[in-house]
Design a protein around this motif. Structure first.
Motif, PDB file in Angstrom:
ATOM      1  N   LEU A 461       0.826  -1.208   0.000  1.00  0.00           N
ATOM      2  CA  LEU A 461       0.000   0.000   0.000  1.00  0.00           C
ATOM      3  C   LEU A 461       0.864   1.263   0.000  1.00  0.00           C
ATOM      4  N   ARG A 462       1.988   1.225   0.719  1.00  0.00           N
ATOM      5  CA  ARG A 462       2.886   2.385   0.763  1.00  0.00           C
ATOM      6  C   ARG A 462       3.491   2.629  -0.620  1.00  0.00           C
ATOM      7  N   ASP A 463       3.941   1.535  -1.277  1.00  0.00           N
ATOM      8  CA  ASP A 463       4.525   1.677  -2.610  1.00  0.00           C
ATOM      9  C   ASP A 463       3.489   2.128  -3.631  1.00  0.00           C
ATOM     10  N   ALA A 464       2.209   1.843  -3.354  1.00  0.00           N
ATOM     11  CA  ALA A 464       1.127   2.247  -4.267  1.00  0.00           C
ATOM     12  C   ALA A 464       0.586   3.631  -3.923  1.00  0.00           C
ATOM     13  N   ASN A 465       1.254   4.350  -2.997  1.00  0.00           N
ATOM     14  CA  ASN A 465       0.790   5.678  -2.557  1.00  0.00           C
ATOM     15  C   ASN A 465      -0.629   5.639  -1.980  1.00  0.00           C
ATOM     16  N   ALA A 466      -0.970   4.494  -1.374  1.00  0.00           N
ATOM     17  CA  ALA A 466      -2.330   4.324  -0.842  1.00  0.00           C
ATOM     18  C   ALA A 466      -2.374   4.393   0.677  1.00  0.00           C
ATOM     19  N   LEU A 467      -1.226   4.244   1.337  1.00  0.00           N
ATOM     20  CA  LEU A 467      -1.232   4.153   2.798  1.00  0.00           C
ATOM     21  C   LEU A 467      -1.695   5.444   3.445  1.00  0.00           C
ATOM     22  N   GLU A 468      -1.417   6.582   2.776  1.00  0.00           N
ATOM     23  CA  GLU A 468      -1.775   7.871   3.372  1.00  0.00           C
ATOM     24  C   GLU A 468      -3.285   8.032   3.539  1.00  0.00           C
ATOM     25  N   PHE A 469      -4.081   7.490   2.609  1.00  0.00           N
ATOM     26  CA  PHE A 469      -5.538   7.606   2.812  1.00  0.00           C
ATOM     27  C   PHE A 469      -6.103   6.399   3.562  1.00  0.00           C
ATOM     28  N   ILE A 470      -5.426   5.261   3.496  1.00  0.00           N
ATOM     29  CA  ILE A 470      -5.898   4.080   4.240  1.00  0.00           C
ATOM     30  C   ILE A 470      -5.847   4.353   5.742  1.00  0.00           C
ATOM     31  N   ASP A 471      -4.770   4.973   6.194  1.00  0.00           N
ATOM     32  CA  ASP A 471      -4.621   5.235   7.634  1.00  0.00           C
ATOM     33  C   ASP A 471      -5.646   6.242   8.141  1.00  0.00           C
ATOM     34  N   ARG A 472      -6.269   6.994   7.239  1.00  0.00           N
ATOM     35  CA  ARG A 472      -7.302   7.945   7.666  1.00  0.00           C
ATOM     36  C   ARG A 472      -8.698   7.322   7.696  1.00  0.00           C
ATOM     37  N   LEU A 473      -8.828   6.113   7.151  1.00  0.00           N
ATOM     38  CA  LEU A 473     -10.129   5.443   7.152  1.00  0.00           C
ATOM     39  C   LEU A 473     -10.505   4.990   8.564  1.00  0.00           C
ATOM     40  N   PRO A 474     -11.794   4.873   8.869  1.00  0.00           N
ATOM     41  CA  PRO A 474     -12.236   4.560  10.241  1.00  0.00           C
ATOM     42  C   PRO A 474     -11.598   3.294  10.812  1.00  0.00           C
ATOM     43  N   GLN A 475     -11.581   2.208  10.042  1.00  0.00           N
ATOM     44  CA  GLN A 475     -10.991   0.952  10.530  1.00  0.00           C
ATOM     45  C   GLN A 475      -9.695   0.597   9.794  1.00  0.00           C
ATOM     46  N   GLY A 476      -9.080   1.540   9.136  1.00  0.00           N
ATOM     47  CA  GLY A 476      -7.825   1.270   8.462  1.00  0.00           C
ATOM     48  C   GLY A 476      -7.938   0.157   7.446  1.00  0.00           C
ATOM     49  N   LEU A 477      -7.071  -0.859   7.560  1.00  0.00           N
ATOM     50  CA  LEU A 477      -7.082  -1.977   6.621  1.00  0.00           C
ATOM     51  C   LEU A 477      -8.371  -2.775   6.679  1.00  0.00           C
ATOM     52  N   ASP A 478      -9.085  -2.689   7.784  1.00  0.00           N
ATOM     53  CA  ASP A 478     -10.319  -3.467   7.940  1.00  0.00           C
ATOM     54  C   ASP A 478     -11.567  -2.667   7.577  1.00  0.00           C
ATOM     55  N   THR A 479     -11.396  -1.542   6.916  1.00  0.00           N
ATOM     56  CA  THR A 479     -12.537  -0.749   6.445  1.00  0.00           C
ATOM     57  C   THR A 479     -13.158  -1.417   5.230  1.00  0.00           C
ATOM     58  N   VAL A 480     -14.483  -1.560   5.255  1.00  0.00           N
ATOM     59  CA  VAL A 480     -15.199  -2.142   4.116  1.00  0.00           C
ATOM     60  C   VAL A 480     -15.328  -1.076   3.031  1.00  0.00           C
ATOM     61  N   VAL A 481     -14.933  -1.419   1.815  1.00  0.00           N
ATOM     62  CA  VAL A 481     -14.874  -0.423   0.733  1.00  0.00           C
ATOM     63  C   VAL A 481     -16.209  -0.227   0.026  1.00  0.00           C
ATOM     64  N   GLY A 482     -17.198  -1.099   0.309  1.00  0.00           N
ATOM     65  CA  GLY A 482     -18.502  -0.987  -0.350  1.00  0.00           C
ATOM     66  C   GLY A 482     -18.524  -1.730  -1.666  1.00  0.00           C
ATOM     67  N   GLU A 483     -19.722  -1.874  -2.229  1.00  0.00           N
ATOM     68  CA  GLU A 483     -19.877  -2.599  -3.486  1.00  0.00           C
ATOM     69  C   GLU A 483     -19.121  -1.882  -4.605  1.00  0.00           C
ATOM     70  N   ARG A 484     -18.227  -2.649  -5.275  1.00  0.00           N
ATOM     71  CA  ARG A 484     -17.366  -2.118  -6.347  1.00  0.00           C
ATOM     72  C   ARG A 484     -16.544  -0.925  -5.868  1.00  0.00           C
ATOM     73  N   GLY A 485     -16.245  -0.889  -4.545  1.00  0.00           N
ATOM     74  CA  GLY A 485     -15.419   0.183  -3.993  1.00  0.00           C
ATOM     75  C   GLY A 485     -16.116   1.518  -3.950  1.00  0.00           C
ATOM     76  N   ALA A 486     -17.435   1.512  -3.711  1.00  0.00           N
ATOM     77  CA  ALA A 486     -18.247   2.732  -3.815  1.00  0.00           C
ATOM     78  C   ALA A 486     -17.830   3.810  -2.815  1.00  0.00           C
ATOM     79  N   ARG A 487     -17.196   3.420  -1.709  1.00  0.00           N
ATOM     80  CA  ARG A 487     -16.827   4.405  -0.681  1.00  0.00           C
ATOM     81  C   ARG A 487     -15.475   5.062  -0.953  1.00  0.00           C
ATOM     82  N   LEU A 488     -14.852   4.708  -2.065  1.00  0.00           N
ATOM     83  CA  LEU A 488     -13.547   5.273  -2.391  1.00  0.00           C
ATOM     84  C   LEU A 488     -13.638   6.075  -3.683  1.00  0.00           C
TER      85      LEU A 488
END
Length: 588
Positions: A461-488
């Protein structure tokens, strides 16, 4: 018919649907047989009751021993009490078999869909396939269940009733064998006259559904232009038509119900009166109890024959669903990998030798005369106008399509001889629209890789430049992204797709318009991530924005399925050819 192998995949070849159903139920044949026996036993009171009623009436009228009455009542009570356990056994065996068969069929369809080529999936919509797995199998289950419940009941009643008549009043048996089917046929014919009216009403209801769907879709336009009354008038007209048709249909159904009731009861009264006359004048040895029995059996047997005849549309609908599922089960467009050499490692050299591909029904090849050698670790970009054949080349690299002419070599081996499933373990794809499922961030990134440490996930995730927004999510890595990733956002989803590719450490990477749908900030973050992803890997990239492929080792310009020119960004600009024209058009 084990689930992992996918039932019917080796047997189904457009055979008759009834034979297919028998094959589907073969693993549960013993349970089905036991269910039939349990049903016949539990259904005994229905066809035995007229006989017991006749015996009791004869006890009263003819002053037979009172013990006969008690014995008949006791027998009836016992078989009534046995109805509950026998019915539960029937449901367990028959309905359980139907459910298991539906599950096996759904598994067979899903297995087949995984085996069918991408070309097949591009021709047949996902909605159609979903309907076959869900609605068609449900239709088969419902038709089979209704046929079993109603059909077994009718057959048990007919069998028992005819046997009793043959023993107790054999002289009336020929009369029943003529009158009962004739009465049932008359009822069914009357019912068929309503079929066209019912079909017409169904069409009008579908039109109403279409009009409601149209209204809801157009609500933003309707509200924006103040056309609410116009939209409502259109719907109201359709509602009025459906109301009138529904009332007419109700009257017809009411008339049919009344006529059927009068007809059957009139024939029943005639049967009762006829048997009573026979008993009264002593023309035959018929008791008062038998008169009542004959009248009761007429109604019971006529209802059974009518039920059997009314099952025809139910059975027809179920068999149509079997044929619909069979369209997938017998589809020949399979990716065959069995018996081919497995790929143990990949260096990343890909050779195209006179490769061509023509889609089924196309008037010209999508790709033709394609010759190219891609070295391990090289990044090759494919550019060209719409329909130039870029996506076809990518699908050939992935193995979704097989060349219709020429060969593709992977590390010197013809891909036609390789098990492509094992090859794809060394390949990752980042598509234009990242595909996420309704799960957590962790589950989406590690899809198909259960034993991955959290440190590995976070590194990807860090190499994909994704860790910065993942760590801000309510449950981090365990945050449910929604159907087809609708919450992202689009950029966030694309960075997760890059992390999913990174964590697999592929040797061959395919990037299909990976940044075309992103804003400038998201594109910059994704480009940085892609820069880390492509290092040391053989990369095939298709990009609409030429600015994103400047760093490619070679750029292949395609036109109408053929290579127009090849070179680096600088070389192609200096040559002033097709690539330079594309660049100028984008900068204009």
């Amino acid at each position: 018919m084990a689930l992992p192998e996918g039932p019917l995949s080796h047997r189904y070849r457009g055979e008759h649907p009834v034979r297919t159903l028998l094959y589907l139920f073969h693993p549960d044949r013993r349970r089905v047989l036991l269910a039939v026996l349990a049903y016949f036993a539990k259904h005994t009171p229905v066809w035995l009751l007229p006989l017991i009623t006749a015996n009791i009436i004869d006890v009263v009228v003819q002053h037979r021993p009172i013990s006969v009455l008690w014995w008949n009542a006791a027998v009836l009570l016992v078989i009534l009490l046995l109805n509950l356990p026998l019915h539960l056994l029937y449901v367990r065996w028959m309905h359980g078999s139907i459910r298991r068969t539906g599950t096996r069929l759904r598994s067979a369809l899903c297995h087949r869909m995984q085996q069918l080529s991408i070309g097949y999936h591009s021709r047949v919509s996902a909605g159609v396939l979903q309907a076959k797995v869900v609605r068609d199998v449900e239709g088969i289950e419902n038709a089979t269940q209704q046929t079993a419940d109603m059909g077994l009941g009718a057959i048990a009643t007919l069998t028992g009733g005819v046997l009793v008549l043959a023993v107790q009043a054999p002289v009336f048996l020929p009369v029943f064998l003529v009158i009962v089917p004739a009465s049932a046929l008359l009822v069914v014919r009357l019912r068929e006259r309503l079929r066209s009216d019912n079909e017409s009403f169904r069409v009008q209801v579908e039109q109403l559904s279409s009009r409601i769907n149209e209204m809801t879709t157009l609500i933003p336009i309707t509200r924006a232009h103040g056309l609410e009354r116009t939209a409502l008038r259109r719907v109201d007209r359709t509602l009025g038509t459906v109301l009138s048709a529904g009332l007419r249909l109700d009257l017809l159904n009411g008339r049919f119900g009344a006529l059927t009731w009068i007809l059957l009861n009139a024939i029943g009264v005639s049967c009762l009166a006829g048997s009573a006359l026979v008993a009264y004048y002593g023309w035959m040895n018929v008791s008062a109890g038998q008169v009542v029995m004959l009248s009761a059996y007429f109604s019971t047997l006529t209802g059974s024959v009518t039920s059997l005849m009314s099952l025809t549309p139910v059975i027809g609908k179920g068999l149509a669903s079997v044929r619909s599922a069979g369209e997938v089960l017998q589809a020949p467009d399979l990716e065959v990998n069995s018996g081919k050499a497995e790929v143990g490692q990949v260096r990343g050299r890909v050779d195209f030798r006179g490769v061509g591909y023509r889609y089924e029904g196309a008037d010209r090849p999508s790709v033709g005369g394609f010759d190219l050698t891609v070295r391990p670790g090289e990044t090759v970009a494919l550019v060209g106008g719409s329909g130039a054949g870029k996506s076809t080349v990518l699908n050939l690299v992935i193995g979704f399509l097989r060349p219709t002419e020429g060969r593709i070599l992977l590390d010197g081996q013809d891909m036609e001889s390789l098990d492509l499933r094992s090859y794809r373990k060394f390949l990752s794809v980042v598509p234009q629209e990242s595909i996420l499922f309704e799960g957590t961030v962790r589950e989406n990134v590690t899809y198909g890789m259960p034993a991955v440490t959290e440190e590995t996930v976070r590194t990807a995730l860090r190499d994909a430049n994704a860790l910065e927004f993942i760590d801000r999510l309510p449950q981090g890595l365990d945050t449910v992204v929604g159907e087809r990733g609708a919450r992202l956002s689009g950029g966030q989803k694309q960075r997760l797709a890059i992390a999913r590719a990174l964590i697999r450490d592929p040797r061959v990477l395919v990037l299909d318009e990976a940044t075309s749908a992103l804003d400038s900030r998201s594109e910059a973050l994704v480009q940085q991530a892609l820069g880390r992803l492509v290092r040391g890997r053989t990369v095939f990239v298709v990009a609409h924005r030429l600015s994103t492929i400047k760093g490619a080792d070679r750029i292949v310009v395609m036109d109408e399925g053929r290579i127009a020119e090849i070179g680096s960004h600088a070389e192609l600009l200096r040559s002033g050819g097709a690539y330079a024209g594309l660049q100028a058009a984008q900068l204009a």
